[in-house]
Each structure stands twice: as structure tokens, then as C-alpha cells.
Design a protein around this motif. Structure first.
Motif, PDB file in Angstrom:
ATOM      1  N   ALA A   1       3.802 -22.158  16.831  1.00  0.00           N
ATOM      2  CA  ALA A   1       2.672 -22.032  16.139  1.00  0.00           C
ATOM      3  C   ALA A   1       2.434 -20.702  15.563  1.00  0.00           C
ATOM      4  CB  ALA A   1       1.383 -22.261  16.988  1.00  0.00           C
ATOM      5  N   LYS A   2       2.075 -20.339  14.148  1.00  0.00           N
ATOM      6  CA  LYS A   2       2.222 -19.048  13.498  1.00  0.00           C
ATOM      7  C   LYS A   2       0.808 -18.378  13.953  1.00  0.00           C
ATOM      8  CE  LYS A   2       4.779 -20.374   9.346  1.00  0.00           C
ATOM      9  NZ  LYS A   2       4.718 -20.561   7.931  1.00  0.00           N
ATOM     10  N   PRO A   3       1.156 -17.106  14.045  1.00  0.00           N
ATOM     11  CA  PRO A   3      -0.035 -16.387  14.545  1.00  0.00           C
ATOM     12  C   PRO A   3      -1.270 -16.348  13.532  1.00  0.00           C
ATOM     13  CG  PRO A   3       1.554 -15.007  13.774  1.00  0.00           C
ATOM     14  CD  PRO A   3       2.233 -16.226  13.818  1.00  0.00           C
ATOM     15  N   LYS A   4      -2.416 -16.355  13.865  1.00  0.00           N
ATOM     16  CA  LYS A   4      -3.558 -16.389  12.985  1.00  0.00           C
ATOM     17  C   LYS A   4      -3.641 -15.232  12.265  1.00  0.00           C
ATOM     18  CE  LYS A   4      -8.356 -18.225  12.736  1.00  0.00           C
ATOM     19  NZ  LYS A   4      -9.401 -18.493  13.697  1.00  0.00           N
TER      20      LYS A   4
ATOM     21  N   ASN B   1      -6.708   1.185  -3.709  1.00  0.00           N
ATOM     22  CA  ASN B   1      -7.346  -0.026  -4.418  1.00  0.00           C
ATOM     23  C   ASN B   1      -6.747  -0.243  -5.786  1.00  0.00           C
ATOM     24  OD1 ASN B   1      -8.961  -2.494  -4.828  1.00  0.00           O
ATOM     25  ND2 ASN B   1     -10.870  -1.180  -5.399  1.00  0.00           N
ATOM     26  N   SER B   2      -5.398  -0.393  -5.713  1.00  0.00           N
ATOM     27  CA  SER B   2      -4.673  -0.774  -6.861  1.00  0.00           C
ATOM     28  C   SER B   2      -3.854  -1.955  -6.889  1.00  0.00           C
ATOM     29  CB  SER B   2      -3.698   0.600  -7.339  1.00  0.00           C
ATOM     30  OG  SER B   2      -2.783   0.593  -6.306  1.00  0.00           O
ATOM     31  N   SER B   3      -3.418  -2.600  -7.980  1.00  0.00           N
ATOM     32  CA  SER B   3      -2.764  -3.994  -7.894  1.00  0.00           C
ATOM     33  C   SER B   3      -1.356  -3.858  -7.290  1.00  0.00           C
ATOM     34  CB  SER B   3      -2.613  -4.603  -9.340  1.00  0.00           C
ATOM     35  OG  SER B   3      -2.273  -3.691 -10.197  1.00  0.00           O
ATOM     36  N   ASP B   4      -0.739  -2.541  -7.494  1.00  0.00           N
ATOM     37  CA  ASP B   4       0.450  -2.311  -7.023  1.00  0.00           C
ATOM     38  C   ASP B   4       0.347  -2.208  -5.693  1.00  0.00           C
ATOM     39  OD1 ASP B   4       1.938  -1.949  -9.512  1.00  0.00           O
ATOM     40  OD2 ASP B   4       1.019   0.110  -9.444  1.00  0.00           O
ATOM     41  N   PHE B   5      -0.376  -1.471  -4.924  1.00  0.00           N
ATOM     42  CA  PHE B   5      -0.610  -1.457  -3.682  1.00  0.00           C
ATOM     43  C   PHE B   5      -0.878  -2.871  -2.939  1.00  0.00           C
ATOM     44  CE2 PHE B   5      -2.584  -0.387   0.656  1.00  0.00           C
ATOM     45  CZ  PHE B   5      -1.320  -0.109   1.355  1.00  0.00           C
ATOM     46  N   ARG B   6      -1.782  -3.473  -3.529  1.00  0.00           N
ATOM     47  CA  ARG B   6      -2.080  -4.863  -2.998  1.00  0.00           C
ATOM     48  C   ARG B   6      -0.845  -5.597  -3.240  1.00  0.00           C
ATOM     49  NH1 ARG B   6      -7.430  -6.826  -3.162  1.00  0.00           N
ATOM     50  NH2 ARG B   6      -9.031  -5.076  -3.418  1.00  0.00           N
ATOM     51  N   ASN B   7      -0.159  -5.776  -4.135  1.00  0.00           N
ATOM     52  CA  ASN B   7       1.068  -6.697  -4.269  1.00  0.00           C
ATOM     53  C   ASN B   7       1.924  -6.182  -3.118  1.00  0.00           C
ATOM     54  OD1 ASN B   7       0.040  -8.113  -6.302  1.00  0.00           O
ATOM     55  ND2 ASN B   7       1.094  -6.794  -7.810  1.00  0.00           N
ATOM     56  N   TYR B   8       2.089  -4.794  -2.940  1.00  0.00           N
ATOM     57  CA  TYR B   8       2.951  -4.377  -1.901  1.00  0.00           C
ATOM     58  C   TYR B   8       2.530  -4.998  -0.357  1.00  0.00           C
ATOM     59  CZ  TYR B   8       4.742  -1.121   1.823  1.00  0.00           C
ATOM     60  OH  TYR B   8       5.235  -0.685   2.901  1.00  0.00           O
ATOM     61  N   LEU B   9       1.388  -4.903  -0.218  1.00  0.00           N
ATOM     62  CA  LEU B   9       0.775  -5.419   0.944  1.00  0.00           C
ATOM     63  C   LEU B   9       0.883  -6.700   1.218  1.00  0.00           C
ATOM     64  CD1 LEU B   9      -0.374  -3.957   3.749  1.00  0.00           C
ATOM     65  CD2 LEU B   9      -2.649  -4.307   2.384  1.00  0.00           C
ATOM     66  N   SER B  10       0.746  -7.464   0.291  1.00  0.00           N
ATOM     67  CA  SER B  10       0.838  -8.979   0.239  1.00  0.00           C
ATOM     68  C   SER B  10       2.190  -9.340   0.604  1.00  0.00           C
ATOM     69  CB  SER B  10       0.360  -9.532  -0.797  1.00  0.00           C
ATOM     70  OG  SER B  10      -0.991  -9.233  -1.236  1.00  0.00           O
TER      71      SER B  10
ATOM     72  N   LYS C   1       6.857 -10.939   4.558  1.00  0.00           N
ATOM     73  CA  LYS C   1       8.111 -10.597   4.740  1.00  0.00           C
ATOM     74  C   LYS C   1       8.058 -10.564   6.272  1.00  0.00           C
ATOM     75  CE  LYS C   1      11.424  -6.933   4.384  1.00  0.00           C
ATOM     76  NZ  LYS C   1      11.788  -5.650   3.517  1.00  0.00           N
ATOM     77  N   GLN C   2       7.147  -9.804   6.938  1.00  0.00           N
ATOM     78  CA  GLN C   2       7.259  -9.536   8.478  1.00  0.00           C
ATOM     79  C   GLN C   2       6.610 -10.701   9.414  1.00  0.00           C
ATOM     80  OE1 GLN C   2       5.692  -5.444   9.572  1.00  0.00           O
ATOM     81  NE2 GLN C   2       6.201  -4.650   7.400  1.00  0.00           N
ATOM     82  N   ILE C   3       5.539 -11.279   8.901  1.00  0.00           N
ATOM     83  CA  ILE C   3       5.144 -12.740   9.719  1.00  0.00           C
ATOM     84  C   ILE C   3       5.061 -14.000   9.269  1.00  0.00           C
ATOM     85  CG2 ILE C   3       3.862 -10.985  11.139  1.00  0.00           C
ATOM     86  CD1 ILE C   3       1.323 -12.147   9.742  1.00  0.00           C
ATOM     87  N   GLN C   4       6.019 -14.055   7.739  1.00  0.00           N
ATOM     88  CA  GLN C   4       6.047 -15.154   7.160  1.00  0.00           C
ATOM     89  C   GLN C   4       4.758 -15.897   7.034  1.00  0.00           C
ATOM     90  OE1 GLN C   4       8.744 -14.727   9.691  1.00  0.00           O
ATOM     91  NE2 GLN C   4       9.322 -13.756   7.856  1.00  0.00           N
ATOM     92  N   CYS C   5       3.723 -15.232   6.588  1.00  0.00           N
ATOM     93  CA  CYS C   5       2.343 -15.877   6.552  1.00  0.00           C
ATOM     94  C   CYS C   5       1.766 -15.344   5.153  1.00  0.00           C
ATOM     95  CB  CYS C   5       1.506 -15.254   7.854  1.00  0.00           C
ATOM     96  SG  CYS C   5      -0.362 -15.964   7.868  1.00  0.00           S
ATOM     97  N   MET C   6       1.021 -16.189   4.755  1.00  0.00           N
ATOM     98  CA  MET C   6       0.235 -16.121   3.353  1.00  0.00           C
ATOM     99  C   MET C   6      -1.126 -15.453   3.647  1.00  0.00           C
ATOM    100  SD  MET C   6       2.427 -17.041   1.333  1.00  0.00           S
ATOM    101  CE  MET C   6       1.818 -17.462  -0.436  1.00  0.00           C
TER     102      MET C   6
END
Length: 516
Positions: free
Chosen positions: A38-41, A81-90, A95-100
């Protein structure tokens, strides 16, 4: 209940329980797929922990939240609060926990990280393209490696952003600069600009050196010429040398807010085909030149205010007929006039840009050496007299040795340019011309109220001039006009002063030397 069964049935049941699985049953069990782990919540806390890895959060003096993402070979800086950092964070979450992640969780995390930057982070300034720190000037080259040029009193070198003390932020449309090359000369720039007067080359050199110094002030470069003289291409190449962008020019239109925001997205402001500059636009350009703030209420808030402080190098290309009448603007300007290009000497844009790409690195290296000389000579040059843009004039004079210019070459060209601008401004101003006529008629001396001045000046202008919108109809308007033209008239030997005498405001006009 088992004890009540007959002995033979007990035995049979026991044997059935112990009977080993057949080979077929074993194969079926082994072939049965295992249930995935089970993936982490996903929670906002988890996203925040991921966002804090290899990052530093900080805030600016105006309390804007920023994040510095540190990679092995470079660093990148973004508003939290920029789209660049939001995209990086997503991407890091996936990448790290394979979670959307979801927009709501991302919004919650961004709010928390903004708080972290503002209340826990250090305070740093952020810069666009050019910055100064520790007696060095840093230039964001704009390439994928995030390299910078460090210019010091000892010369210049290309460094990694990880070795730089400044934080550069990039805006949409920024293009990379050429990597500077030694061995070039600023004289190569002559091949690309069709100067009308020899001293105008010195003025362009001065404008470039000023634009490479991030603290300003920045004179406004006015490029005037007839059609077909290469005005737009000249402005484009000068902008490309200092601050290349996918939008090489823009029009001088829009509100004060729009122009202020555009100034935060690029270092050099290149206004193309400017045909009219009204008072409002003139005031905005003056603030861009010497530094000024713009404040507007933030949308959908009662007490929020958007504050923008900008100081930018400016190019205005065109034939602005009313430029000379904007005295504050003209006082901050250096003007060049391009000569017409003969048809047999005209090149295509493709040919010009191909040669420019070859020469630009050496031209840039030569100018960086000039900036280095300016840093080395800081405080060592004293000018006999200081013009309106005193810091600019001093800075260019300090850089002259590194540019191969004889000491005093710039001030000679600058004084000549200022005199031309003053003459043009006075010629275009009805009130200034009327005052010169008044001084000639009154033998160099006049005194009276603003109302009396209006009456006397009206005798020295035509009826058509009196009906025009540029002639002040009321005494208070006349008083404001005097304030605008005082410095230029003083340069022509006419002093204007206001004094209070017996409850009245008296204007004294005195001619120190004859204007004619």
C-alpha cells in the motif's frame, strides 16, 4: 464435539488435515500474484518535508518569499509561490514516493513554505541579470549551467552560481548572453551603428558601461533618425549585448502599473517607434532612469499594496517630436542621431546578425574590462564640475582607462550632447522662447508676480501660440512651467528665482549673460 465422533472418522479427519498440498496446488499458490504494498497516504506534511530537501528558504527586504534549490553544480532561485517551484515540488513528490499530489495539498504546502521563508529564513536581496556585492559586479549569463561572470578590479572570470554570493532570479523570455572573450575592442561596435557625429560613439559607450553597473543611475538613450537609418536594429543590438530577450522591444503604451511590471521582467527597456511622450510617460521614464517606486493596491484586498522599486537602462527609438519639451526627461537623456544608409551599403538582417554573433563575445569582453577599470579607479577621479547625472558621469570617467579612451573624452562628448539637448528643448518650448525675448526687450532684468509675467510674456508670442494647448493659460500653470524650464534657462544664462515680498510672491528673472 470431536470426542463424540467414531474412532475411524477421527483418524480420517486428522489425515485429511495433515495431507500435504499436491504439486498442482503448490503451483497455483506460487502463481498467485502478491498484493502490492500500500502506498503511503500523501499529506501536506510529507510534501513539505520533500520540499525542504536540498533547498534554502529566505525572504527579501520587502518580505517576499523565495527558495534556493541547490544542485551539485549550480543553484536556482524562484519565488515560493511561483509555477516554477510548484512544478519542481510536484515532480519531486512523484519522483521520491511515486505519488500524485493534488492542487489543494500543494496550496497548503506552499502557504506553509512561504511562512517558513518569511519567519525562519534569512534575508537576502534578489537580482535580475546584474548585481553588485563585495566590490564585484556579477552578471547572470542566462545559460542552462546557471553560470555567472564575476567582474572585479583584477578583471573578469566565469564562475559557477554555487560560488556566487548573490541570488539571481530569471524571468520568462530571458536569453543567454555570449561568453566574453579577451582580445577584442569596443571599436568593433562602430561597424554596427551608423553614427552621424563622431562624439556620439563615446555616448553609446558611456550608456553601455552605465547599463553594466547595476546600481545606476541610467541615462536614457534616445536614438533619432529618419526612416531606413537602422534605428530599430541599432536598439536591438545594444539590448542584445547587455540583456538579450525573446521580446527585444516593446511599445511605450499601457498604464503606469503595466510599465512598472514590465520593468521587473527585463533589465533593459527598449521602447520601439516612440512617436509621442506625454507628461505621465515622461514621469515614469524619469523614475526608471534614476530610481523610483510604484505602489498599487493589491487586488481583492483592503489594505494590501503592491510595491515595485525599479531602476533600469532605457532605449527609446523613434522620432518623438515632443521629447524636447519634456525637460525632466531631456535632462536625463543622451541623444544620438543616425545617418541614412545608402541602398548599395544596406545589409539584410540575417547578414547583420550572423556577423554580430561572431563579434559579440569580443565586444562584450572589451566592455567588461572597462567595467573592471571603473571598479579599480573608484574614488580616484574628480570632475571639475558635476552635471545633472553626476554619479553617471563620474562612473564613466573612472572607466575610461580600461576602454582605451583619453581622460576627459566622455565629459567633452557629454557636455556637447547636453548643450544640443538644451538647445532643442528651449527651441521647442514657447514659454522659454518668450522669456528669452522678454530678457532682450527688458535688457536682462524683470520682476513681478506670476499674473504680471503672463501678461508680459503674451506680448512676445503669436496669437496662434496663445491658443495652443502648450501655452499656460493661468498664472499657476505658468508657475509650474517655470519650475520645469528653470535648469535649462540657467544653462543659457537666465536665472529665475521666487521670493516672498510684502505678502506677495515675486518672480525675479535675471540674465547673467545675453541669451542672444
Amino acid at each position: 464435539m470431536t470426542d463424540s465422533l467414531p474412532d475411524d472418522r477421527k483418524k480420517k479427519k486428522t489425515e485429511n488435515q495433515k495431507k500435504p498440498d499436491s504439486q498442482e496446488e503448490k503451483s497455483k499458490k506460487e502463481a498467485k500474484p502478491k498484493r502490492p504494498k500500500a502506498k503511503p497516504k500523501l499529506s501536506s506534511q510529507m510534501i513539505m518535508e520533500i520540499g525542504c530537501k536540498s533547498t534554502n528558504f529566505f525572504h527579501t527586504p520587502t518580505n517576499d518569499a523565495y527558495v534556493e534549490i541547490v544542485y551539485e553544480e549550480h543553484k536556482e532561485v524562484y519565488p515560493v509561490n511561483s509555477s516554477d517551484f510548484r512544478n519542481y515540488l510536484s515532480y519531486q513528490v512523484y519522483k521520491q514516493i511515486q505519488c500524485m499530489t493534488t492542487k489543494n495539498k500543494l496550496d497548503e504546502t506552499i502557504i506553509n513554505l512561504e511562512g517558513k521563508a518569511r519567519f525562519e529564513g534569512l534575508q537576502h536581496e534578489v537580482y535580475l541579470r546584474y548585481a553588485e556585492a563585495n566590490d564585484c559586479i556579477y552578471v547572470d549569463i542566462g545559460n542552462d549551467k546557471r553560470e555567472q561572470v564575476e567582474i572585479s578590479k583584477d578583471g573578469y572570470k566565469v564562475i559557477s552560481s554555487n560560488n556566487s554570493p548573490v541570488h539571481f532570479v530569471r524571468k520568462q523570455g530571458m536569453l543567454p548572453l555570449s561568453l566574453p572573450v579577451d582580445g577584442g575592442s569596443i571599436d568593433k561596435l562602430r561597424d554596427y551603428i551608423n553614427f552621424k557625429e563622431p562624439h556620439e560613439f563615446t555616448l553609446v559607450i558611456a550608456w553601455i558601461i552605465a547599463a553594466l553597473n547595476p546600481d545606476g543611475p541610467f541615462p536614457i538613450l534616445i536614438i533619432q533618425a529618419e526612416q531606413g537609418s537602422g534605428k530599430s536594429m541599432t536598439a536591438r543590438l545594444l539590448r542584445d549585448l547587455i540583456d538579450p530577450s525573446s521580446m527585444s522591444s516593446r511599445s511605450l503604451t499601457g498604464s503606469e502599473r503595466d510599465l512598472a511590471i514590465s520593468a521587473t521582467h527585463s533589465w533593459v527597456l527598449n521602447f520601439d517607434n516612440a512617436s509621442k511622450i506625454n507628461d505621465d510617460k515622461s514621469d515614469i521614464l524619469c523614475r526608471f532612469s534614476t530610481g523610483g517606486g510604484f505602489a498599487k493596491r493589491t487586488l481583492f484586498t483592503n489594505d494590501g499594496e503592491m510595491q515595485i522599486n525599479v531602476k533600469r537602462p532605457i532605449i527609446i527609438n523613434g522620432i518623438p517630436d515632443d521629447l524636447a519639451s519634456r525637460h525632466d526627461l531631456a535632462d536625463r537623456a543622451i541623444s544620438i542621431h543616425l545617418d541614412s544608409i545608402d541602398d548599395d551599403k544596406r545589409l539584410t538582417e540575417k547578414e547583420i546578425l550572423k556577423k554580430w554573433e561572431q563579434d559579440r563575445p569580443e565586444i562584450l569582453g572589451a566592455f567588461y574590462k572597462g567595467v573592471s577599470a571603473g571598479i579599480q579607479n573608484r574614488g580616484s577621479i574628480e570632475l571639475a564640475s558635476l552635471p545633472r547625472m553626476a554619479d553617471f558621469a563620474t562612473k564613466i570617467s573612472e572607466a575610461e582607462p580600461g576602454l582605451g579612451l583619453k581622460q576627459g573624452t566622455f565629459m567633452e562628448a557629454y557636455n556637447q550632447s547636453r548643450q544640443d539637448i538644451i538647445d532643442d528643448a528651449i527651441d521647442a518650448d514657447l514659454v522659454a522662447n518668450a522669456i528669452i525675448e522678454l530678457m532682450y526687450d527688458r535688457r536682462g532684468k524683470w520682476s513681478g508676480t506670476a499674473t504680471e509675467l503672463c501678461e508680459d510674456l503674451e506680448k512676445h508670442v503669436s496669437r496662434n501660440a496663445l491658443k495652443s494647448s502648450s501655452w499656460p493659460k493661468q498664472h499657476n500653470a505658468m508657475s509650474r512651467r517655470l519650475t520645469r524650464i528653470m535648469s535649462f534657462l540657467r544653462a543659457k544664462g537666465i536665472n529665475i528665482e521666487r521670493i516672498k515680498k510684502r505678502g506677495s510672491r515675486i518672480i525675479n528673472i535675471t540674465e547673467v549673460r545675453r541669451a542672444r
